[in-house]
Design a protein around this motif. Sequence first.
Motif, PDB file in Angstrom:
ATOM      1  N   GLY A  34       0.772  -1.265  -0.007  1.00  0.00           N
ATOM      2  CA  GLY A  34      -0.166  -0.053  -0.271  1.00  0.00           C
ATOM      3  C   GLY A  34       0.769   1.104  -0.098  1.00  0.00           C
ATOM      4  N   GLY A  35       0.628   2.144   0.944  1.00  0.00           N
ATOM      5  CA  GLY A  35       1.326   3.400   1.074  1.00  0.00           C
ATOM      6  C   GLY A  35       2.964   3.003   1.759  1.00  0.00           C
ATOM      7  N   GLY A  36       3.077   1.940   2.205  1.00  0.00           N
ATOM      8  CA  GLY A  36       4.560   1.542   2.572  1.00  0.00           C
ATOM      9  C   GLY A  36       4.479   1.860   4.034  1.00  0.00           C
ATOM     10  N   GLY A  37       3.581   2.103   4.871  1.00  0.00           N
ATOM     11  CA  GLY A  37       3.575   2.508   6.115  1.00  0.00           C
ATOM     12  C   GLY A  37       4.291   1.562   7.029  1.00  0.00           C
ATOM     13  N   HIS A  38       3.826   0.232   6.921  1.00  0.00           N
ATOM     14  CA  HIS A  38       4.371  -0.742   7.798  1.00  0.00           C
ATOM     15  C   HIS A  38       5.750  -1.128   7.238  1.00  0.00           C
ATOM     16  CE1 HIS A  38      -0.103  -1.719   8.646  1.00  0.00           C
ATOM     17  NE2 HIS A  38       0.617  -1.670  10.023  1.00  0.00           N
ATOM     18  N   SER A  39       6.000  -1.215   5.965  1.00  0.00           N
ATOM     19  CA  SER A  39       7.251  -1.514   5.311  1.00  0.00           C
ATOM     20  C   SER A  39       8.273  -0.684   5.819  1.00  0.00           C
ATOM     21  CB  SER A  39       7.200  -1.642   3.806  1.00  0.00           C
ATOM     22  OG  SER A  39       6.552  -2.688   3.192  1.00  0.00           O
ATOM     23  N   ILE A  52       4.917  -6.299  -2.031  1.00  0.00           N
ATOM     24  CA  ILE A  52       3.934  -6.829  -2.734  1.00  0.00           C
ATOM     25  C   ILE A  52       2.654  -6.138  -2.703  1.00  0.00           C
ATOM     26  CG2 ILE A  52       2.254  -8.622  -3.415  1.00  0.00           C
ATOM     27  CD1 ILE A  52       4.344 -10.858  -1.961  1.00  0.00           C
ATOM     28  N   ASP A  53       1.872  -5.714  -3.948  1.00  0.00           N
ATOM     29  CA  ASP A  53       0.786  -5.122  -3.926  1.00  0.00           C
ATOM     30  C   ASP A  53       0.298  -5.397  -5.514  1.00  0.00           C
ATOM     31  OD1 ASP A  53      -0.636  -2.803  -2.124  1.00  0.00           O
ATOM     32  OD2 ASP A  53      -1.764  -3.149  -3.785  1.00  0.00           O
ATOM     33  N   ARG A  54      -1.119  -5.579  -5.556  1.00  0.00           N
ATOM     34  CA  ARG A  54      -1.729  -6.055  -6.826  1.00  0.00           C
ATOM     35  C   ARG A  54      -1.968  -4.592  -7.495  1.00  0.00           C
ATOM     36  NH1 ARG A  54      -7.293  -8.904  -5.523  1.00  0.00           N
ATOM     37  NH2 ARG A  54      -7.198  -9.517  -7.909  1.00  0.00           N
ATOM     38  N   ASP A  55      -2.077  -3.659  -6.880  1.00  0.00           N
ATOM     39  CA  ASP A  55      -2.422  -2.229  -7.379  1.00  0.00           C
ATOM     40  C   ASP A  55      -0.932  -1.548  -7.768  1.00  0.00           C
ATOM     41  OD1 ASP A  55      -2.889   0.564  -7.870  1.00  0.00           O
ATOM     42  OD2 ASP A  55      -4.287   0.577  -6.242  1.00  0.00           O
ATOM     43  N   GLY A  78       1.382  -8.011  -7.940  1.00  0.00           N
ATOM     44  CA  GLY A  78       0.450  -9.102  -8.416  1.00  0.00           C
ATOM     45  C   GLY A  78      -0.490  -9.490  -7.171  1.00  0.00           C
ATOM     46  N   ASN A  79      -1.272 -10.664  -7.180  1.00  0.00           N
ATOM     47  CA  ASN A  79      -2.243 -10.939  -6.187  1.00  0.00           C
ATOM     48  C   ASN A  79      -1.226 -11.727  -5.178  1.00  0.00           C
ATOM     49  OD1 ASN A  79      -3.944 -12.318  -4.644  1.00  0.00           O
ATOM     50  ND2 ASN A  79      -5.389 -12.571  -6.156  1.00  0.00           N
ATOM     51  N   PHE A  80      -1.306 -11.592  -3.909  1.00  0.00           N
ATOM     52  CA  PHE A  80      -0.556 -12.117  -3.051  1.00  0.00           C
ATOM     53  C   PHE A  80      -0.814 -13.727  -2.973  1.00  0.00           C
ATOM     54  CE2 PHE A  80      -3.464  -9.989   0.164  1.00  0.00           C
ATOM     55  CZ  PHE A  80      -4.424 -11.122   0.210  1.00  0.00           C
ATOM     56  N   ALA A  81      -1.935 -14.173  -3.419  1.00  0.00           N
ATOM     57  CA  ALA A  81      -2.263 -15.515  -3.439  1.00  0.00           C
ATOM     58  C   ALA A  81      -1.344 -16.206  -4.444  1.00  0.00           C
ATOM     59  CB  ALA A  81      -3.805 -15.607  -3.788  1.00  0.00           C
ATOM     60  N   ALA A  96       0.192  -9.267   6.258  1.00  0.00           N
ATOM     61  CA  ALA A  96      -0.926  -8.889   5.386  1.00  0.00           C
ATOM     62  C   ALA A  96      -1.859  -7.948   5.973  1.00  0.00           C
ATOM     63  CB  ALA A  96      -1.777 -10.202   4.736  1.00  0.00           C
ATOM     64  N   ASP A  97      -1.977  -6.561   5.460  1.00  0.00           N
ATOM     65  CA  ASP A  97      -2.898  -5.630   6.203  1.00  0.00           C
ATOM     66  C   ASP A  97      -3.942  -5.580   4.793  1.00  0.00           C
ATOM     67  OD1 ASP A  97      -3.802  -3.579   7.119  1.00  0.00           O
ATOM     68  OD2 ASP A  97      -2.356  -2.242   6.352  1.00  0.00           O
ATOM     69  N   LEU A  98      -5.073  -6.176   5.305  1.00  0.00           N
ATOM     70  CA  LEU A  98      -6.084  -6.438   4.226  1.00  0.00           C
ATOM     71  C   LEU A  98      -6.774  -5.166   3.971  1.00  0.00           C
ATOM     72  CD1 LEU A  98      -7.224 -10.005   5.469  1.00  0.00           C
ATOM     73  CD2 LEU A  98      -5.749  -9.326   3.792  1.00  0.00           C
ATOM     74  N   GLY A  99      -7.581  -5.323   2.776  1.00  0.00           N
ATOM     75  CA  GLY A  99      -8.349  -4.358   2.249  1.00  0.00           C
ATOM     76  C   GLY A  99      -7.913  -3.284   1.458  1.00  0.00           C
ATOM     77  N   VAL A 100      -8.338  -2.133   1.628  1.00  0.00           N
ATOM     78  CA  VAL A 100      -7.795  -0.955   0.585  1.00  0.00           C
ATOM     79  C   VAL A 100      -7.226   0.010   1.353  1.00  0.00           C
ATOM     80  CG1 VAL A 100      -9.643  -0.990  -1.511  1.00  0.00           C
ATOM     81  CG2 VAL A 100     -10.221  -0.173   0.795  1.00  0.00           C
ATOM     82  N   PRO A 103      -5.564   6.090   0.215  1.00  0.00           N
ATOM     83  CA  PRO A 103      -5.406   6.839  -1.017  1.00  0.00           C
ATOM     84  C   PRO A 103      -6.346   6.144  -2.152  1.00  0.00           C
ATOM     85  CG  PRO A 103      -3.014   6.200  -0.481  1.00  0.00           C
ATOM     86  CD  PRO A 103      -4.055   5.620   0.717  1.00  0.00           C
ATOM     87  N   GLN A 104      -6.513   4.827  -2.022  1.00  0.00           N
ATOM     88  CA  GLN A 104      -7.736   4.088  -3.039  1.00  0.00           C
ATOM     89  C   GLN A 104      -8.773   4.710  -2.715  1.00  0.00           C
ATOM     90  OE1 GLN A 104      -6.522  -0.006  -1.992  1.00  0.00           O
ATOM     91  NE2 GLN A 104      -5.446  -0.334  -3.981  1.00  0.00           N
ATOM     92  N   LEU A 105      -9.199   4.706  -1.488  1.00  0.00           N
ATOM     93  CA  LEU A 105     -10.486   5.477  -1.045  1.00  0.00           C
ATOM     94  C   LEU A 105     -10.658   6.823  -1.433  1.00  0.00           C
ATOM     95  CD1 LEU A 105     -10.907   3.753   2.583  1.00  0.00           C
ATOM     96  CD2 LEU A 105     -12.319   3.466   0.432  1.00  0.00           C
TER      97      LEU A 105
HETATM   98  C1  LIG Z   1      -4.605  -1.372   3.812  1.00  0.00           C
HETATM   99  S1  LIG Z   1      -3.622  -1.102   2.543  1.00  0.00           S
HETATM  100  C2  LIG Z   1      -2.170  -1.479   3.109  1.00  0.00           C
HETATM  101  C3  LIG Z   1      -1.556  -0.321   3.720  1.00  0.00           C
HETATM  102  C4  LIG Z   1      -0.272  -0.589   4.198  1.00  0.00           C
HETATM  103  N1  LIG Z   1       0.001  -1.687   5.137  1.00  0.00           N
HETATM  104  C5  LIG Z   1       0.453   0.744   4.691  1.00  0.00           C
HETATM  105  O1  LIG Z   1       0.908   0.747   5.952  1.00  0.00           O
HETATM  106  O2  LIG Z   1       0.750   1.672   3.873  1.00  0.00           O
HETATM  107  C6  LIG Z   1      -3.989  -2.799   1.749  1.00  0.00           C
HETATM  108  C7  LIG Z   1      -3.209  -2.654   0.435  1.00  0.00           C
HETATM  109  O3  LIG Z   1      -3.263  -4.104  -0.191  1.00  0.00           O
HETATM  110  C8  LIG Z   1      -3.487  -4.357  -1.404  1.00  0.00           C
HETATM  111  N2  LIG Z   1      -4.068  -5.592  -1.603  1.00  0.00           N
HETATM  112  C9  LIG Z   1      -5.210  -6.064  -1.136  1.00  0.00           C
HETATM  113  N3  LIG Z   1      -5.719  -7.095  -1.498  1.00  0.00           N
HETATM  114  C10 LIG Z   1      -4.465  -7.762  -2.118  1.00  0.00           C
HETATM  115  C11 LIG Z   1      -3.913  -8.910  -2.776  1.00  0.00           C
HETATM  116  N4  LIG Z   1      -4.910 -10.012  -2.887  1.00  0.00           N
HETATM  117  N5  LIG Z   1      -2.851  -8.935  -3.260  1.00  0.00           N
HETATM  118  C12 LIG Z   1      -1.937  -8.046  -3.217  1.00  0.00           C
HETATM  119  N6  LIG Z   1      -2.221  -6.795  -3.012  1.00  0.00           N
HETATM  120  C13 LIG Z   1      -3.385  -6.640  -2.021  1.00  0.00           C
HETATM  121  C14 LIG Z   1      -4.310  -3.143  -1.895  1.00  0.00           C
HETATM  122  O4  LIG Z   1      -4.083  -2.787  -3.181  1.00  0.00           O
HETATM  123  C15 LIG Z   1      -3.842  -2.070  -0.820  1.00  0.00           C
HETATM  124  O5  LIG Z   1      -2.902  -1.319  -1.605  1.00  0.00           O
END
Ligand SMILES: C[S@@+](CC[C@H](N)C(=O)[O-])C[C@H]1O[C@@H](n2cnc3c(N)ncnc32)[C@H](O)[C@@H]1O
Length: 296
Positions: A34-39, A52-55, A78-81, A96-100, A103-105
């Motif tokens: 996502g925004g790289g916050g945890h990373s 990883i991110d699929r976006d 790609g998709n983490f799966a 894995a920090d799920l959902g959106v 910035p996407q919202l």
């Molecule tokens: C809640 S945000 C993560 C925020 C991040 N932890 C941070 O601190 O900035 C979730 C991110 O996971 C991505 N995402 C959700 N499901 C995914 C999947 N199945 N595979 C890869 N990325 C996924 C979304 O595109 C989104 O950017």
Amino acid sequence: MGSASFHHTPVLPSEVLAALSPQADGHYLDCTVGGGGHSRLILAAGGYLTAIDRDGTALAAAQETLAPWGDHVAFWQGNFAHFQPPPDTRYDGVLADLGVSSPQLDQPHRGFSFRDDGDLDMRMDRDQDFTAADVVNTYAEADLADVLFTYGEERYARRIAKAIGRSRPFSSTKDLADTITHAVPPAYRYGRIHPATRTFQALRIVVNQELDSLSEWLTRVPHWLKPHGVVVVISFHSLEDRLVKNAFRNDPRLEVVTKKPLTATPEEQQCNPRSRSAKLRVARYAATASSSAQVL
Ligand SMILES: C[S@@+](CC[C@H](N)C(=O)[O-])C[C@H]1O[C@@H](n2cnc3c(N)ncnc32)[C@H](O)[C@@H]1O
């Protein structure tokens, strides 16, 4: 979109760090950068990270944000799966920090939010063809009601599906949200959450096949861990949390570390309203598990 405008406040930051306990020679996998916050927090504490991110937009912004860590960080879109660790690579911790992300919202054109007008899109991966407009405009009313009930736990699913059926086709998030608002009883219309919240959640889950991806990932992630490596998952609704809880409990390769999910402190909830519904669960790879040689 540059990294400066792609800001997401990470939820439960100290709990994530305590669970992963990053070491200078450790290797960590952030499946939802996502925004790289945890990373950033993980890299600042030490070690190597694969993000990883699929976006694609999120990943590009994360590449900018995490550039100061140079070759300590690698990226995969790609998709983490569907991720495959490189041969002979195992991780000390996987997150894995799920959902959106925020910035996407916040970008109306992505169509995740009913607060601003935008296209009915909701794709995390914009190379995918299937959008929220396809669900809303082509599903039979009964199937749409099932989707809203199952993935949104929306008690007015039938009413809403009927109202959508009467007024479609839809192309805008605002028009859809207005139709939902008028379809539900006044007490619900002016209730604690916006009446379109659950419908939008359900559409997003279907468009991105979120629960299928999570289920598949949960079966694969134990193979990616070193002995005693940890997997940390933050979920935001009960459907996800149930999958995580059951997978951690029932997988003989894992030991549950958090008997009950960790939640945000009142202080964090005050500063970051997104953290209110966050639940964090941790499991550890059981060193005695026999399948560590196989990477799925
Ligand atoms: C809640 S945000 C993560 C925020 C991040 N932890 C941070 O601190 O900035 C979730 C991110 O996971 C991505 N995402 C959700 N499901 C995914 C999947 N199945 N595979 C890869 N990325 C996924 C979304 O595109 C989104 O950017």
